[in-house]
Enzyme design. Structure first.
Site, short mmCIF file in Angstrom:
data_model
loop_
_atom_site.label_atom_id
_atom_site.label_comp_id
_atom_site.label_asym_id
_atom_site.label_seq_id
_atom_site.Cartn_x
_atom_site.Cartn_y
_atom_site.Cartn_z
N GLU A 1 -15.17 18.23 71.36
CA GLU A 1 -14.98 18.80 72.68
C GLU A 1 -16.28 18.80 73.48
O GLU A 1 -16.26 18.63 74.71
CB GLU A 1 -14.44 20.22 72.56
CG GLU A 1 -13.01 20.32 72.07
CD GLU A 1 -12.89 20.21 70.55
OE1 GLU A 1 -11.76 20.17 70.05
OE2 GLU A 1 -13.94 20.13 69.87
N ARG B 1 -18.70 12.53 59.53
CA ARG B 1 -18.55 13.37 60.72
C ARG B 1 -19.49 14.57 60.69
O ARG B 1 -20.05 14.97 61.71
CB ARG B 1 -17.10 13.85 60.81
CG ARG B 1 -16.79 14.81 61.97
CD ARG B 1 -16.70 14.09 63.26
NE ARG B 1 -16.19 14.94 64.33
CZ ARG B 1 -16.10 14.55 65.59
NH1 ARG B 1 -16.46 13.34 65.93
NH2 ARG B 1 -15.62 15.36 66.51
N ILE C 1 -12.08 6.20 72.13
CA ILE C 1 -12.47 5.73 73.46
C ILE C 1 -13.91 5.25 73.49
O ILE C 1 -14.24 4.24 74.12
CB ILE C 1 -12.24 6.85 74.50
CG1 ILE C 1 -10.75 7.19 74.57
CG2 ILE C 1 -12.76 6.44 75.87
CD1 ILE C 1 -10.44 8.46 75.36
N GLU C 2 -14.83 5.97 72.81
CA GLU C 2 -16.24 5.57 72.84
C GLU C 2 -16.44 4.19 72.26
O GLU C 2 -17.22 3.39 72.79
CB GLU C 2 -17.08 6.60 72.08
CG GLU C 2 -18.57 6.38 72.23
CD GLU C 2 -19.40 7.47 71.58
OE1 GLU C 2 -20.58 7.61 71.93
OE2 GLU C 2 -18.87 8.20 70.70
#
Length: 428
Positions: free
Chosen positions: A62, A270, A341-342
């Site tokens: 986020e 991550r 998306i990146e």
């Protein structure tokens, strides 16, 4: 469950929440820093007098999603209060907005737990002019107290999967429904999200799109990735944003189909607390591994390196820019997936797994556009990625499709700013 019962339960478990913070702080001391903020105890500081725009970005994803919106607010000269709940999110915010923090235009803090008294103290100390929540952060007491004091709150880039909607109706009851109804604006990513949000109680709902499409890939990071690629002189597969439970499967797949001497795999967990454990798994599998934290990737890699462990933060765009194909993880276990998306924005062909409900519309559209493909498991993803390395024409087509796909969806930040324009005005 109504809000009164919910508030009583949250108050009852407050000591357990404090214990949880202390236990988490054993593995990450930063998680326990400024602990009083988690219970509504703040030093207002000079920013409170300016009535900041409050943006809540709970975690790492986020925070990255909020970047273009926060930047647009800062570019307008508005003071910003950026809140988080996780250490990775707060660290990323500090990195992304270091200059604004130094100049006193942006402040970071923890959002308090959803305790009524803590929420009241938060608003009283920080004095926001409005609240902008990112994606899914709907908390009954937080919104109820905002309604009591007349603070306008919007949920932007909002998403709600069918599964989450059912869970909310089953367990959240009227408390969650009232929270959705208490939002002044809900700006959804898609029409399906908008429909589910209305069914969950939200009133003023419109579709503005996904602000992640407006997150400009930092040119410096892209250039750095290209420099890495030039130094490595190999074809590269990135396995990005892996979660606990995925790394072992990917490592087994790599061990079974060992990358040849002309291939390098960049494996990027991550969460930082996973770095050492993943390195041990790679060593145990017999894969020759270099750690990003111990080398300069702009130089030649140590002889025989098969895997580069991406044990660094804030360099994902560089890994993507250095790669010929990217496996976007978090989607090979029932986690819900990560943002593809990146990777598309850097022109990198993408492979995802079966569990993409957190980014379902973006994933479906990315696959339909020809920018991404789906595989059922880690072994299938590794095999597909290595096959792509041998198919220059298909890689080029997917790369161009990804760039067009991202460009086509841009503009969500401006639509959000237009929708919340009246909220951004500082009240008397």
């Amino acid at each position: 469950m109504n809000r009164t019962i919910y508030a009583g339960l949250v108050n009852a478990i407050a000591p357990l929440l404090a214990l949880r913070v202390r236990l988490r702080a054993r593995s990450d001391a930063f998680y326990g820093a400024h602990m009083g903020e988690r219970f509504g105890r703040y030093d207002p500081g000079p920013l409170a007098a300016q009535r900041p725009v409050w943006v809540h970005a709970v975690s790492l994803g986020e925070t990255r999603a909020a970047q273009p919106l926060v930047k647009a607010l800062l570019d307008r000269g508005l003071p910003v209060l950026l809140t988080h709940m996780t250490a990775t999110g707060r660290r990323e915010g500090a990195r992304l907005f270091a200059q604004a923090i130094e100049q006193g235009q942006l402040r970071q803090s923890w959002l308090p737990y959803d305790l009524p008294a803590a929420c009241r103290r938060f608003y009283a100390a920080m004095r926001p002019r409005c609240g902008i929540l990112i994606e899914r952060e709907v908390w009954p007491n937080l919104i109820h107290v905002a309604n009591q004091i007349g603070l306008p709150v919007a949920l932007v880039s909002a998403r709600l999967s069918a599964r989450s909607a059912r869970a909310g109706q089953r367990y959240g009851g009227s408390a969650l429904r009232q929270a959705y109804a208490g939002l002044d604006q809900v700006l959804a990513q898609t029409e399906d999200d908008a429909r589910r949000l209305r069914e969950s109680g939200a009133r003023t709902v419109s579709v503005a799109g996904n602000i992640k499409f407006d997150a400009a890939v930092p040119p410096a990071q892209v250039e750095r990735g290209h420099a890495w690629k030039q130094a490595w002189r190999r074809k590269v597969v990135a396995i990005a944003s892996t979660q606990d439970g995925e790394e072992a499967a990917f490592i087994a797949a790599l061990a079974a189909r060992a990358p040849g001497p002309g291939v390098l795999v960049a494996l990027i967990p991550r969460h930082p607390e996973r770095f050492d454990g993943v390195y041990e798994l790679l060593q145990a599998a017999g894969l020759h591994t270099a750690r990003r934290s111990r080398i300069d990737p702009a130089q030649a890699l140590p002889d025989g390196t098969q895997v580069l462990l991406g044990d660094s933060m804030g360099e994902m765009a560089s890994y993507y820019a250095a790669s010929d194909a990217a496996i976007v993880a978090g989607s090979f276990i029932a986690h819900g997936g990560q943002n593809l998306i990146e990777a598309c924005a850097t022109g990198t062909p993408v492979i995802v797994g079966p569990h993409t409900q957190n980014f379902e519309q973006a994933t479906i559209e990315g696959i339909a556009a020809g920018a991404a493909l789906r595989q059922p498991d880690a072994a299938g993803a590794v095999s597909a990625a290595l096959d792509l390395l041998d198919d220059d024409a298909r890689r080029s087509a997917m790369s161009q499709a990804g760039l067009r796909y991202v460009a086509r969806h841009a503009g969500a930040v401006q639509r959000v700013l237009d929708a919340v324009a009246s909220m951004l005005e500082a009240p008397a």
